[in-house]
Design a protein around this motif. Structure first.
Motif: not given
Length: 186
Positions: A67, A85, A99
């Motif tokens: 990210a 992300p 994530e």
């Protein structure tokens, strides 16, 4: 007719006693420029394109493994950040565990950095999931981190449909990036 003798168009630009803040850059946003028309990744998605740019050109504050953090090009307040992300994914439930963890960690770091640099008194955090929920770019998930100060909401957004921002985006990016912890920059 303004006074009954001349068409109103003849008065375009003539002072009328109102102070105006012109924000023509907002027309690109209102017109949907760079807004993906479908759920496809690639050049049509600004959140897929931004990481291919330099940090300065993309207004990227920090990069992580899965990210990154970027300044909102159309901010509600100075320092309005987006945590995105890299992977083109629309729904929070579709994020992988790494994530989810990095978006959360970067959100926390963003709040700490903003407190250090700008001393906000509060924050609005959120994700708008889907067009009907207010997502400007629904095809690529992004978490908003909006710093707030007492009195930062005034008549401008309501009456003037404008927001006064005290600093250029590039200057804000530079200050936030410089304050971002080295270990968390990725």
């Amino acid at each position: 007719m303004v006074d009954g003798t001349e068409p109103a168009d003849d008065f375009a630009g003539v002072p009328d006693g109102f102070q105006r803040l012109w924000t023509p850059h907002r027309m690109a946003y209102l017109g949907g420029q760079d807004k993906p028309v479908d759920r496809e990744a690639g050049e049509g998605c600004p959140f897929c394109r931004i990481p291919t740019l330099s940090d300065e050109d993309g207004l990227i504050v920090a990069r992580g493994e899965v990210a990154y953090v970027v300044l909102n090009l159309y901010p509600y307040n100075s320092g309005h950040l987006l945590v995105c992300p890299y992977r083109h994914v629309a729904d929070y439930t579709e994020l992988t565990e790494p994530e989810v963890a990095e978006v959360a960690a970067m959100t926390r770091t963003a709040m700490s950095v903003l407190r250090q640099v700008s001393a906000p008194q509060g924050f609005n955090l959120g994700m708008n999931q889907g067009d009907v929920a207010g997502a400007g770019i629904a095809a690529h998930l992004h978490q908003h981190v909006v710093p707030r100060w007492g009195g930062d909401s005034n008549f401008l957004p309501i009456v003037g449909r404008s927001r006064a921002l005290p600093e250029l985006l590039g200057d804000t990016r530079e200050r936030l990036s410089a304050a971002w912890p080295a270990a968390a920059k990725g």
